[in-house]
Design a protein around this motif. Structure first.
Motif, PDB file in Angstrom:
ATOM      1  N   SER A 178      27.513  34.799  -4.876  1.00 44.08           N
ATOM      2  CA  SER A 178      28.888  34.296  -4.692  1.00 44.08           C
ATOM      3  C   SER A 178      29.855  35.218  -5.433  1.00 44.08           C
ATOM      4  N   THR A 198      24.955  34.998  -9.145  1.00 45.77           N
ATOM      5  CA  THR A 198      23.772  35.046  -8.281  1.00 45.77           C
ATOM      6  C   THR A 198      22.847  33.905  -8.676  1.00 45.77           C
ATOM      7  N   GLU A 232      21.105  33.623  -3.518  1.00 43.24           N
ATOM      8  CA  GLU A 232      22.474  33.257  -3.183  1.00 43.24           C
ATOM      9  C   GLU A 232      23.411  34.075  -4.050  1.00 43.24           C
TER      10      GLU A 232
END
Length: 188
Positions: free
Chosen positions: A185, A25, A183
């Motif tokens: 991932s 993150t 964000e």
């Protein structure tokens, strides 16, 4: 008998290896302050002249020589529609037009005879003139939008929990934007 099947059962009970995934993150906070400059918009009105008419006689008189004030010579133009003189600053000057109802020779129009004139009857005349703004700053219509007067005020603050507080008391022409981005991932 169970001992014979034990290796086969153990083989059947083992599945394929489980692959654990990874996850990352990312968090980002930002404040942007944009200060606009002072903007000046200018708009000039151009020179325009129009004339129209029917059954009229027109004339105008203009200075054709010695126009600086020492014995000027004037010239009259019969049937003229106007004389526009342009100045170095973009403005213009229109010479006045004299207009009268048109007349025609109705009898005795040959040579040696005394002519008789009468009006042409219905007539119309119209003219319109707009003098342009000068090309100098004093002769220009302008709109000034004030820009930022300085970066005295802090645009805002961000704390360690990514909380954004935009600063108040900004000057005119200043735009402050706060932004928080997350964000995530996941990798297999």
């Amino acid at each position: 008998m169970m001992k014979k099947y034990l290796p086969i059962l153990l083989l059947l009970m083992t599945g394929s290896a489980v692959h654990a995934g990874a996850m990352t993150t990312r968090h980002q906070s930002s404040i942007q302050s944009i200060q606009s400059p002072t903007i000046t918009q200018t708009q000039r009105t151009g020179n325009s002249y129009s004339v129209s008419g029917s059954n009229v006689s027109t004339s105008y008189t203009y200075c054709s020589a010695g126009c600086d004030g020492n014995s000027p010579t004037n010239t009259t133009v019969a049937g003229g529609v106007g004389r526009v003189s342009y100045n170095s600053d973009g403005t213009s000057t229109l010479t006045d037009i004299a207009a009268s109802q048109g007349i025609v020779c109705t009898s005795g129009c040959g040579s040696g005879e005394t002519p008789v004139y009468s009006s042409t009857g219905t007539f119309s005349f119209a003219n319109s003139y707009t003098q342009a703004d000068a090309s100098t700053a004093t002769g220009t219509n302008s709109t000034v939008t004030a820009g930022a007067s300085g970066a005295a005020a802090t645009p805002g603050t961000i704390n360690n929990g990514h909380s954004i507080v935009l600063g108040g008391s900004q000057t005119s022409g200043t735009t402050v934007t706060g932004q928080f981005i997350t964000e995530i991932s996941v990798f297999n």
